[in-house]
Scaffold this motif. Structure first.
Motif, PDB file in Angstrom:
ATOM      1  N   ILE A  44       0.866  -1.179   0.000  1.00 28.25           N
ATOM      2  CA  ILE A  44       0.000   0.000   0.000  1.00 28.25           C
ATOM      3  C   ILE A  44       0.902   1.227   0.000  1.00 28.25           C
ATOM      4  O   ILE A  44       1.966   1.230   0.626  1.00 28.25           O
ATOM      5  N   SER A  45       0.516   2.233  -0.723  1.00 25.98           N
ATOM      6  CA  SER A  45       1.310   3.457  -0.800  1.00 25.98           C
ATOM      7  C   SER A  45       0.370   4.647  -0.895  1.00 25.98           C
ATOM      8  O   SER A  45      -0.813   4.502  -1.227  1.00 25.98           O
ATOM      9  N   VAL A  46       0.890   5.827  -0.594  1.00 25.21           N
ATOM     10  CA  VAL A  46       0.107   7.054  -0.688  1.00 25.21           C
ATOM     11  C   VAL A  46       0.919   8.082  -1.457  1.00 25.21           C
ATOM     12  O   VAL A  46       2.141   8.017  -1.521  1.00 25.21           O
ATOM     13  N   GLN A  63      -6.903   7.806   0.511  1.00 24.67           N
ATOM     14  CA  GLN A  63      -5.981   6.930  -0.207  1.00 24.67           C
ATOM     15  C   GLN A  63      -5.713   5.656   0.581  1.00 24.67           C
ATOM     16  O   GLN A  63      -5.683   4.557   0.020  1.00 24.67           O
ATOM     17  N   ILE A  64      -5.509   5.794   1.889  1.00 27.25           N
ATOM     18  CA  ILE A  64      -5.257   4.613   2.723  1.00 27.25           C
ATOM     19  C   ILE A  64      -6.506   3.736   2.787  1.00 27.25           C
ATOM     20  O   ILE A  64      -6.432   2.513   2.654  1.00 27.25           O
ATOM     21  N   ASP A 102      -9.001   3.453   0.630  1.00 28.00           N
ATOM     22  CA  ASP A 102      -9.240   2.765  -0.637  1.00 28.00           C
ATOM     23  C   ASP A 102      -8.203   1.675  -0.886  1.00 28.00           C
ATOM     24  O   ASP A 102      -8.521   0.613  -1.439  1.00 28.00           O
ATOM     25  N   GLY A 103      -6.937   1.930  -0.471  1.00 26.30           N
ATOM     26  CA  GLY A 103      -5.902   0.934  -0.667  1.00 26.30           C
ATOM     27  C   GLY A 103      -6.173  -0.339   0.123  1.00 26.30           C
ATOM     28  O   GLY A 103      -6.059  -1.458  -0.399  1.00 26.30           O
ATOM     29  N   LEU A 160      -7.304  -4.227  -1.132  1.00 25.92           N
ATOM     30  CA  LEU A 160      -6.615  -5.449  -0.728  1.00 25.92           C
ATOM     31  C   LEU A 160      -7.592  -6.477  -0.156  1.00 25.92           C
ATOM     32  O   LEU A 160      -7.441  -7.683  -0.367  1.00 25.92           O
TER      33      LEU A 160
END
Length: 468
Positions: A11-13, A24-25, A27-28, A32
């Motif tokens: 996961i990245s932002v 962003q976090i 949705d990531g 997953l």
């Protein structure tokens, strides 16, 4: 000593993106879970570990977890970690049908509750408050109960806006609603007996109490709200959001008095959950606190950040005078927000910006609520709308023949995210499913399109069941 766990999923932002880091976090991690990378029961890293790995503030990580928990994707337990809940409605899907927006951008219409609108955000006052807060050096030792200036401002704010009378030394500032729930759990844990929880926003409270919490399903309510009969003798304490009752209308004043008497009779603690008190569309009966709870063992949970931006993670717990002795225990379990955040929020509250912002947002929220009523209020046998008298969420009660999770899955396919029914919402399997819809953060075009799709899918599901 608590050890940190590694972040073992990709996961990245992007700090340069116009999308909030919290989203962003969220949705990531949701992706997953959807793709099976994080199966049901998988443990997630702590918010501290996640924040450190992504180089974001812990409040951002906490806000993302709270959104995922509110949608039923994850569950948290006091001291036991954070885990993936039952499969989300999107498991097994490659992607929802996106909604085309101006400029070619695509995104899902998200009805996850608990998010205020950003229109008319007091940006000049916001910037000025942060500038003033930054001019003050951080304290050598942080007060574990919260900055004194903010606690005084909160005491004045709740007195003027909600009729909650208290002293500043009864206020405890917490870093988010889950932290507030943990503080409440710590106070009640020192008492004997179980806790009864009721209302569609009780999930965060229940998560902090674990096995000692008893869910009160919609079947234990009438038109005046949750009833006081039928609870086991072992249950002595009661947690409730009196403005959000299973049948939509706030709990009546007579029923509130019955619950006050019930709590006194059992010698328990009354926990009033009022995270959406700044968004009332209609005038409800007085709060339980103002009706006499403040003179008995009671706590009042409220939020400042939900009026502005949930990522602020500035909420509070108010303890009645008879529970004042418990404050010293909270010094060891509470982790208040950073002092600079508390000082900035203090300026916004103390100078009246928060109250004025609420007044500016009220007519906008009423228009959005009217849209919800117009589209979903005439579904007939396909669904009954409730819960629009107060707060951010509305509740769509489905007929017994319609499965809420199936509806949520079909909506996801069509580009609309609606949290599926979950025990975290107080829904019992023997009761009709309820879809809890957050709508005040949506812009008018998305709101209208999303509501139309919800009405269409619910009507199709009810017609299909009727034909079968």
């Amino acid at each position: 000593m608590r050890t940190s766990e590694p972040v073992n999923f990709p996961i990245s932002v992007d700090p340069g993106s116009c999308r909030p880091l919290r989203d962003q976090i969220t949705d990531g991690i949701r992706a997953l879970i959807r793709d099976g990378v994080l199966p049901a029961g998988a443990r997630l890293p702590s918010t501290r570990t996640l924040a450190r790995s992504l180089n974001v503030s812990r409040s951002v990580a906490v806000a993302a977890y709270e959104r995922l928990a509110a949608a039923g994707h994850i569950r948290t337990g006091r001291g036991s970690g954070t885990y993936v809940n039952r499969p989300s409605p999107s498991v097994g899907l490659t992607a929802p049908v996106p909604v085309r927006r101006a400029g070619g951008a695509e995104r899902v219409i998200d009805f996850t509750p608990g998010r205020p609108g950003t229109e008319h955000f007091p940006l000049p006052a916001w910037r000025a408050a942060w500038r003033r807060a930054s001019h003050r050096p951080p304290p050598d030792v942080q007060d574990p109960l919260g900055e004194a200036d903010l606690r005084r401002a909160v005491a004045a704010f709740v007195r003027d806006s909600r009729g909650v009378v208290c002293e500043a030394d009864q206020v405890v500032i917490t870093a988010g609603t889950q932290a507030a729930a943990r503080c409440a759990a710590h106070v009640i844990a020192a008492q004997d007996g179980g806790l009864a929880c009721g209302g569609p926003t009780w999930g965060e409270i229940r998560g902090a109490f674990g096995g000692r919490a008893v869910a009160m399903s919609p079947a234990t309510a009438d038109e005046e709200g949750l009833v006081t009969t039928g609870l086991p003798d072992s249950v002595r304490h009661f947690a409730v959001d009196p403005d959000h009752q299973p049948h939509g209308a706030p709990m009546s004043e007579a029923r509130r008095r019955q619950w006050l008497a019930w709590t006194r009779h059992r010698g328990g603690v009354l926990l009033e959950h009022d995270l959406y008190g700044d968004f009332r569309n209609e005038v409800p009966p007085p709060s339980l606190w103002s009706m006499g709870a403040r003179n008995t063992p009671a706590m009042y949970l409220g939020s400042l950040s939900r009026l502005l931006d949930p990522t602020l993670q500035v909420d509070y717990v108010i303890l009645s005078a008879s529970l004042g002795v418990r404050r010293r225990f909270l010094q060891h379990v509470n982790e208040p927000p950073p002092p600079i955040v508390q000082q900035a929020v203090h300026h916004l509250v103390d100078e009246g910006h928060l109250a004025r912002h609420g007044r500016r947002m009220a007519p906008l929220y009423r228009r959005k609520r009217d849209a919800v009523r117009r589209v979903l209020g005439g579904l007939g046998d396909a669904g009954r709308l409730s819960g629009t008298a107060a707060g951010l969420p509305a509740v769509l009660v489905l007929p017994p023949t319609v499965c809420g999770r199936t509806v949520a899955l079909e909506l996801w396919r069509r580009g609309v995210l609606v949290p599926p029914p979950s025990p975290l919402d107080g829904t019992a399997s023997a009761s009709p499913d309820r879809l809890v819809l957050g709508y005040t953060h949506l812009l008018a075009p998305d709101l209208e399109r999303g509501l139309s799709l919800i009405a269409r899918v619910v009507t199709e599901a009810a017609s299909s069941c009727g034909a079968g």
